[in-house]
Design a protein around this motif. Structure first.
Motif, PDB file in Angstrom:
ATOM      1  N   THR A   1       0.828  -1.205   0.000  1.00  0.00           N
ATOM      2  CA  THR A   1       0.000   0.000   0.000  1.00  0.00           C
ATOM      3  C   THR A   1       0.860   1.252   0.000  1.00  0.00           C
ATOM      4  OG1 THR A   1      -1.698  -1.220   1.231  1.00  0.00           O
ATOM      5  CG2 THR A   1      -1.881   1.181   1.183  1.00  0.00           C
ATOM      6  N   GLY A   2       1.941   1.238   0.762  1.00  0.00           N
ATOM      7  CA  GLY A   2       2.817   2.403   0.808  1.00  0.00           C
ATOM      8  C   GLY A   2       3.469   2.697  -0.525  1.00  0.00           C
ATOM      9  N   ILE A   3       3.927   1.660  -1.215  1.00  0.00           N
ATOM     10  CA  ILE A   3       4.558   1.857  -2.515  1.00  0.00           C
ATOM     11  C   ILE A   3       3.539   2.332  -3.548  1.00  0.00           C
ATOM     12  CG2 ILE A   3       5.662   0.623  -4.425  1.00  0.00           C
ATOM     13  CD1 ILE A   3       7.151  -1.031  -2.342  1.00  0.00           C
TER      14      ILE A   3
ATOM     15  N   ALA B   1      10.838   7.832 -13.602  1.00  0.00           N
ATOM     16  CA  ALA B   1      11.969   6.911 -13.453  1.00  0.00           C
ATOM     17  C   ALA B   1      12.079   5.979 -14.658  1.00  0.00           C
ATOM     18  CB  ALA B   1      11.802   6.104 -12.167  1.00  0.00           C
ATOM     19  N   TYR B   2      10.931   5.484 -15.138  1.00  0.00           N
ATOM     20  CA  TYR B   2      10.968   4.627 -16.327  1.00  0.00           C
ATOM     21  C   TYR B   2      11.459   5.411 -17.549  1.00  0.00           C
ATOM     22  CZ  TYR B   2       8.534   0.789 -14.023  1.00  0.00           C
ATOM     23  OH  TYR B   2       8.196  -0.249 -13.190  1.00  0.00           O
ATOM     24  N   ALA B   3      11.093   6.680 -17.617  1.00  0.00           N
ATOM     25  CA  ALA B   3      11.530   7.501 -18.743  1.00  0.00           C
ATOM     26  C   ALA B   3      13.045   7.698 -18.757  1.00  0.00           C
ATOM     27  CB  ALA B   3      10.833   8.858 -18.705  1.00  0.00           C
ATOM     28  N   LEU B   4      13.672   7.613 -17.576  1.00  0.00           N
ATOM     29  CA  LEU B   4      15.125   7.729 -17.489  1.00  0.00           C
ATOM     30  C   LEU B   4      15.840   6.428 -17.810  1.00  0.00           C
ATOM     31  CD1 LEU B   4      15.440   9.871 -14.240  1.00  0.00           C
ATOM     32  CD2 LEU B   4      15.799  10.623 -16.593  1.00  0.00           C
TER      33      LEU B   4
ATOM     34  N   THR C   1      13.351   0.196  -5.717  1.00  0.00           N
ATOM     35  CA  THR C   1      14.366   0.294  -4.666  1.00  0.00           C
ATOM     36  C   THR C   1      14.806   1.726  -4.409  1.00  0.00           C
ATOM     37  OG1 THR C   1      15.160  -1.914  -5.265  1.00  0.00           O
ATOM     38  CG2 THR C   1      16.618  -0.537  -3.914  1.00  0.00           C
ATOM     39  N   PHE C   2      15.023   2.487  -5.490  1.00  0.00           N
ATOM     40  CA  PHE C   2      15.650   3.802  -5.347  1.00  0.00           C
ATOM     41  C   PHE C   2      14.669   4.971  -5.449  1.00  0.00           C
ATOM     42  CE2 PHE C   2      18.995   1.028  -7.146  1.00  0.00           C
ATOM     43  CZ  PHE C   2      19.888   1.087  -6.095  1.00  0.00           C
ATOM     44  N   VAL C   3      13.460   4.730  -5.954  1.00  0.00           N
ATOM     45  CA  VAL C   3      12.516   5.834  -6.146  1.00  0.00           C
ATOM     46  C   VAL C   3      11.280   5.678  -5.265  1.00  0.00           C
ATOM     47  CG1 VAL C   3      11.081   7.072  -7.812  1.00  0.00           C
ATOM     48  CG2 VAL C   3      13.324   6.196  -8.503  1.00  0.00           C
ATOM     49  N   LEU C   4      10.614   4.531  -5.365  1.00  0.00           N
ATOM     50  CA  LEU C   4       9.329   4.368  -4.684  1.00  0.00           C
ATOM     51  C   LEU C   4       9.496   4.062  -3.194  1.00  0.00           C
ATOM     52  CD1 LEU C   4       7.412   2.288  -7.383  1.00  0.00           C
ATOM     53  CD2 LEU C   4       7.482   4.764  -7.078  1.00  0.00           C
TER      54      LEU C   4
ATOM     55  N   ALA D   1       8.084   5.995   0.168  1.00  0.00           N
ATOM     56  CA  ALA D   1       6.975   5.345   0.877  1.00  0.00           C
ATOM     57  C   ALA D   1       7.306   5.079   2.335  1.00  0.00           C
ATOM     58  CB  ALA D   1       6.619   4.026   0.180  1.00  0.00           C
ATOM     59  N   VAL D   2       8.606   5.011   2.678  1.00  0.00           N
ATOM     60  CA  VAL D   2       8.991   4.659   4.045  1.00  0.00           C
ATOM     61  C   VAL D   2       8.425   5.651   5.048  1.00  0.00           C
ATOM     62  CG1 VAL D   2      10.963   4.604   5.610  1.00  0.00           C
ATOM     63  CG2 VAL D   2      11.027   3.318   3.485  1.00  0.00           C
ATOM     64  N   ARG D   3       8.474   6.938   4.708  1.00  0.00           N
ATOM     65  CA  ARG D   3       7.990   7.960   5.648  1.00  0.00           C
ATOM     66  C   ARG D   3       6.517   7.766   5.964  1.00  0.00           C
ATOM     67  NH1 ARG D   3       9.262  13.966   4.012  1.00  0.00           N
ATOM     68  NH2 ARG D   3      11.323  12.999   3.950  1.00  0.00           N
ATOM     69  N   ALA D   4       5.718   7.420   4.942  1.00  0.00           N
ATOM     70  CA  ALA D   4       4.288   7.207   5.181  1.00  0.00           C
ATOM     71  C   ALA D   4       4.033   5.879   5.886  1.00  0.00           C
ATOM     72  CB  ALA D   4       3.531   7.254   3.858  1.00  0.00           C
ATOM     73  N   MET D   5       4.890   4.882   5.634  1.00  0.00           N
ATOM     74  CA  MET D   5       4.675   3.556   6.208  1.00  0.00           C
ATOM     75  C   MET D   5       5.188   3.432   7.632  1.00  0.00           C
ATOM     76  SD  MET D   5       5.551   0.915   3.088  1.00  0.00           S
ATOM     77  CE  MET D   5       7.277   1.406   3.043  1.00  0.00           C
ATOM     78  N   LEU D   6       6.109   4.288   8.046  1.00  0.00           N
ATOM     79  CA  LEU D   6       6.815   4.104   9.308  1.00  0.00           C
ATOM     80  C   LEU D   6       5.889   3.986  10.518  1.00  0.00           C
ATOM     81  CD1 LEU D   6       9.636   3.767  10.435  1.00  0.00           C
ATOM     82  CD2 LEU D   6       9.741   6.244  10.758  1.00  0.00           C
ATOM     83  N   PRO D   7       4.891   4.853  10.705  1.00  0.00           N
ATOM     84  CA  PRO D   7       4.021   4.684  11.887  1.00  0.00           C
ATOM     85  C   PRO D   7       3.310   3.339  11.920  1.00  0.00           C
ATOM     86  CG  PRO D   7       3.724   6.856  10.904  1.00  0.00           C
ATOM     87  CD  PRO D   7       4.534   6.069   9.936  1.00  0.00           C
TER      88      PRO D   7
END
Length: 288
Positions: free
Chosen positions: A156-158, A169-172, A181-184, A188-194
């Motif tokens: 859900t977070g991703i 990111a895909y366009a790059l 790993t490097f973008v999503l 998402a970690v900040r929203a998922m942390l609680p």
């Protein structure tokens, strides 16, 4: 100067009558809570729970060592379960986000099955049917349940990250693994942390189920102590010793989550970059 609350899309600024009503609700709730606490304290004194006789056993070195050993076993089971749950949750979340349909279906089936199973049933099944030792059985049951819940949290977070980030990111020319790993994931970690910390608190509390399979954790140590005391209601002093420690460990986890969130906000990679105000200057050659 008193700062008045601001209106939002879901909350209007309360008027004078509403503020008075909210104040009244707060006062009544506080009085009820204080009365309940006072009634509990009265019952404890009325049943002589604070007498020296009932608290003297906790001065014995053997009982203190038993409690410390049980606390250490609780923390050990929680550490194993937390690490393995996070790893299992990440694997199942990746499986649920996979473009390969069989992988996605299998991951979904595992997540839904282990989320629906009571954690105590899984622990008993692993301990009794599979004849696994107490600690591995407890850790395995906690890992399967909490890992499946965390898998949904990660997925859900991703998926909550703005779609434009993925498309850019895909366009790059990045691959899906690199995008995740490097973008999503970092966003998402900040929203998922609680939610992650809340689930880890659940795992910490569920380690107390280990006493049902004779794992010598904190609650099991308290049960041994209470069963060997020779006065009335021996469990109450034991609970009064064990409960604050459980609450303190859960509060420590919550504090750790808040500390990590603050560090993320101060991280220069995530902070907004200040833009200098526009200044008057010379026109370029050919400018009007």
């Amino acid at each position: 100067m008193t700062q008045l609350p601001t209106a939002t899309a879901l909350y209007d600024i309360p008027g004078p009558q509403t503020r008075k009503r909210h104040l009244l609700y707060g006062i009544v709730s506080t009085v009820v809570i204080l009365a309940l606490i006072g009634w509990i304290i009265y019952l404890l004194f009325d049943t002589d729970q604070f007498t020296a006789e009932k608290w003297r056993p906790f001065e014995y070195k053997g009982i203190q060592e038993l409690l410390l050993r049980g606390l250490g076993n609780t923390l050990k089971a929680f550490a194993y379960a937390a690490v393995l749950s996070l790893a299992l949750g990440a694997v199942l979340a990746v499986g649920r986000l996979s473009v390969h349909r069989p992988v996605r279906w299998i991951s979904t089936l595992l997540v839904e099955f282990f989320r629906a199973m009571p954690v105590l049933v899984m622990i008993f099944f692993i301990f009794v049917a599979l004849k696994v030792q107490a600690l591995p059985a407890l850790v395995a049951g906690l890992t399967l349940y909490n890992g499946s819940v965390l898998a949904e949290v990660f997925r859900t977070g991703i998926n909550s990250v703005d779609r434009g980030q993925r498309e850019a990111a895909y366009a790059l020319g990045m691959r899906k693994t690199q995008v995740t790993t490097f973008v999503l994931a970092p966003q998402a970690v900040r929203a998922m942390l609680p939610t992650i910390i809340s689930q880890l608190v659940v795992a910490l509390k569920d380690t107390s189920l280990g006493y049902l399979i004779t794992y010598e954790e904190f609650l099991h140590a308290g049960k041994l102590i209470a069963s060997n005391l020779d006065y009335d209601l021996p469990f109450i002093p034991v609970v009064m010793v064990i409960s604050p420690i459980y609450i303190g460990m859960c509060m420590l986890l919550s504090w750790f989550a808040t500390w990590v969130a603050r560090r993320q906000r101060r991280n220069p990679r995530t902070e907004a970059v200040g833009v200098a105000p526009a200044e008057s200057g010379k026109l370029l050659a050919g400018g009007q």
